[in-house]
Design a protein around this motif. Sequence first.
Motif, mmCIF file in Angstrom:
data_model
loop_
_atom_site.group_PDB
_atom_site.id
_atom_site.type_symbol
_atom_site.label_atom_id
_atom_site.label_comp_id
_atom_site.label_asym_id
_atom_site.label_seq_id
_atom_site.Cartn_x
_atom_site.Cartn_y
_atom_site.Cartn_z
ATOM 1 N N UNK A 129 -1.636 -17.105 -1.078
ATOM 2 C CA UNK A 129 -1.784 -15.929 -0.229
ATOM 3 C C UNK A 129 -1.915 -14.752 -1.189
ATOM 4 N N UNK A 130 -3.004 -14.012 -1.073
ATOM 5 C CA UNK A 130 -3.198 -12.862 -1.942
ATOM 6 C C UNK A 130 -3.383 -11.626 -1.068
ATOM 7 N N UNK A 131 -2.547 -10.612 -1.263
ATOM 8 C CA UNK A 131 -2.714 -9.357 -0.532
ATOM 9 C C UNK A 131 -3.169 -8.301 -1.528
ATOM 10 N N UNK A 132 -4.090 -7.435 -1.101
ATOM 11 C CA UNK A 132 -4.607 -6.418 -2.026
ATOM 12 C C UNK A 132 -4.448 -5.031 -1.430
ATOM 13 N N UNK A 133 -4.045 -4.096 -2.273
ATOM 14 C CA UNK A 133 -3.904 -2.712 -1.812
ATOM 15 C C UNK A 133 -4.274 -1.715 -2.903
ATOM 16 N N UNK A 134 -4.873 -0.588 -2.469
ATOM 17 C CA UNK A 134 -5.146 0.517 -3.390
ATOM 18 C C UNK A 134 -3.978 1.492 -3.393
ATOM 19 N N UNK A 135 -3.082 1.323 -2.459
ATOM 20 C CA UNK A 135 -2.039 2.327 -2.241
ATOM 21 C C UNK A 135 -0.667 1.710 -2.370
ATOM 22 N N UNK A 136 -0.399 1.166 -3.545
ATOM 23 C CA UNK A 136 0.858 0.430 -3.679
ATOM 24 C C UNK A 136 2.078 1.327 -3.474
ATOM 25 N N UNK A 137 1.890 2.654 -3.753
ATOM 26 C CA UNK A 137 3.062 3.536 -3.627
ATOM 27 C C UNK A 137 3.487 3.680 -2.166
ATOM 28 N N UNK A 138 2.559 3.366 -1.238
ATOM 29 C CA UNK A 138 2.951 3.519 0.167
ATOM 30 C C UNK A 138 3.585 2.242 0.740
ATOM 31 N N UNK A 139 3.670 1.208 -0.066
ATOM 32 C CA UNK A 139 4.312 -0.026 0.433
ATOM 33 C C UNK A 139 5.814 0.057 0.173
ATOM 34 N N UNK A 140 6.590 -0.269 1.171
ATOM 35 C CA UNK A 140 8.033 -0.151 0.938
ATOM 36 C C UNK A 140 8.600 -1.419 0.301
ATOM 37 N N UNK A 141 9.854 -1.292 -0.126
ATOM 38 C CA UNK A 141 10.494 -2.372 -0.880
ATOM 39 C C UNK A 141 10.513 -3.675 -0.093
ATOM 40 N N UNK A 142 10.623 -3.565 1.221
ATOM 41 C CA UNK A 142 10.683 -4.759 2.071
ATOM 42 C C UNK A 142 9.404 -5.582 1.904
ATOM 43 N N UNK A 143 8.301 -4.890 1.639
ATOM 44 C CA UNK A 143 7.028 -5.603 1.487
ATOM 45 C C UNK A 143 6.908 -6.202 0.080
ATOM 46 N N UNK A 144 7.229 -5.397 -0.917
ATOM 47 C CA UNK A 144 7.146 -5.864 -2.312
ATOM 48 C C UNK A 144 7.917 -7.164 -2.509
ATOM 49 N N UNK A 145 9.081 -7.183 -1.941
ATOM 50 C CA UNK A 145 10.003 -8.290 -2.128
ATOM 51 C C UNK A 145 9.399 -9.638 -1.716
ATOM 52 N N UNK A 146 8.411 -9.584 -0.836
ATOM 53 C CA UNK A 146 7.878 -10.845 -0.286
ATOM 54 C C UNK A 146 6.935 -11.579 -1.227
ATOM 55 N N UNK A 147 6.576 -10.939 -2.332
ATOM 56 C CA UNK A 147 5.567 -11.553 -3.204
ATOM 57 C C UNK A 147 6.180 -12.143 -4.469
ATOM 58 N N UNK A 148 5.614 -13.283 -4.894
ATOM 59 C CA UNK A 148 6.117 -13.940 -6.099
ATOM 60 C C UNK A 148 5.632 -13.237 -7.363
#
Length: 287
Positions: A179-198
């Motif tokens: 599963x690959x998620x891509x974003x140009x706006x990583x600063x707008x992703x909250x910690x809850x989202x970051x945590x989900x990725x290996x």
Amino acid sequence: MRSPRRKPVTAIEPGLPLIPLKLTKSAAFSNLVEVVVPQRTPEQLVLSPHNIRTFLGLMEEFRGADLLRRHGLTIRSKLLFCGPPGCGKTLTAEVFAHELGLPLIVARLDAIISSFLGETATNIRKVFETAADQPCVLFLDEFDALARARADGSEHNELRRVVNSLLMLIDRFKGKGFLVAATNLEESLDAAIWRRFDEVVVFDLPSQREIRRLFELKLKNFPAPFSLAEKAARLKGMSFADVERICDNAIKRSILKRSRSLLEAEFDSSIREGLRRKDIRARLPQR
Ligand SMILES: Nc1ncnc2c1ncn2[C@@H]1O[C@H](COP(=O)(O)OP(=O)(O)O)[C@@H](O)[C@H]1O
Ligand SMILES: [Mg+2]
């Protein structure tokens, strides 16, 4: 089923034969996903040494998955690609799928999330079902749409629920691929989202060395009879896609002037245009 190769990966190798994609019923909602047979190869991609190591490691793990699982270990399979536009997130997802011999299923989250609300949750579920049915790389593009949806979700309880259920699907993702998620706006992703990725892979603007490497790739069949080192210095701050556009424009104009090699004057004027374009973009509000 094809068994994974056990051979250690020492360099980016030619792609494995592609596993044919079964088109299940759930894939019939094809406006939300695009199934891509990956065509582009590592020869067309410039990656930083650090990212090359990351991808080689991931490929090695994937190919040795059975062995690792027998030891009770899990395989890293959820990746977050960040960085400015035009720096290779989409291209790398395709090349990665190609190298693994997997089809690429591209889902655009902004399309999914902004469609009729009642249908959104079903659509997302179907996307994940398709990816669970067969080995593939599921690519969630425009992942920042998710962060946006959460931010302005207050008026839309349903939308917030949809976003939360998407996060749950990501948590539970146990696909036979990635599963690959891509974003140009990583600063707008909250910690809850970051945590989900290996693994979080950053695609930065190109260094001087990487710009020169891209010149080599782009001008392979249309050599420049002048030094490119000094030209690369003028492109500082541009994305790979910007540099590519400058090369392509210069090649086209040289061809139209009936030249057999790259004309320096055309290259210089393409650079000037590229710089102008960058200035205009810098004045636009960033989303
Ligand atoms: N790292 C790179 N190496 C070679 N070409 C690149 C690279 N990054 C971007 N490009 C070129 O620019 C195009 C757009 O890049 P893309 O992968 O869509 O960027 P992103 O998804 O990060 O916005 C690619 O199709 C490719 O032609
Ligand atoms: Mg992209």
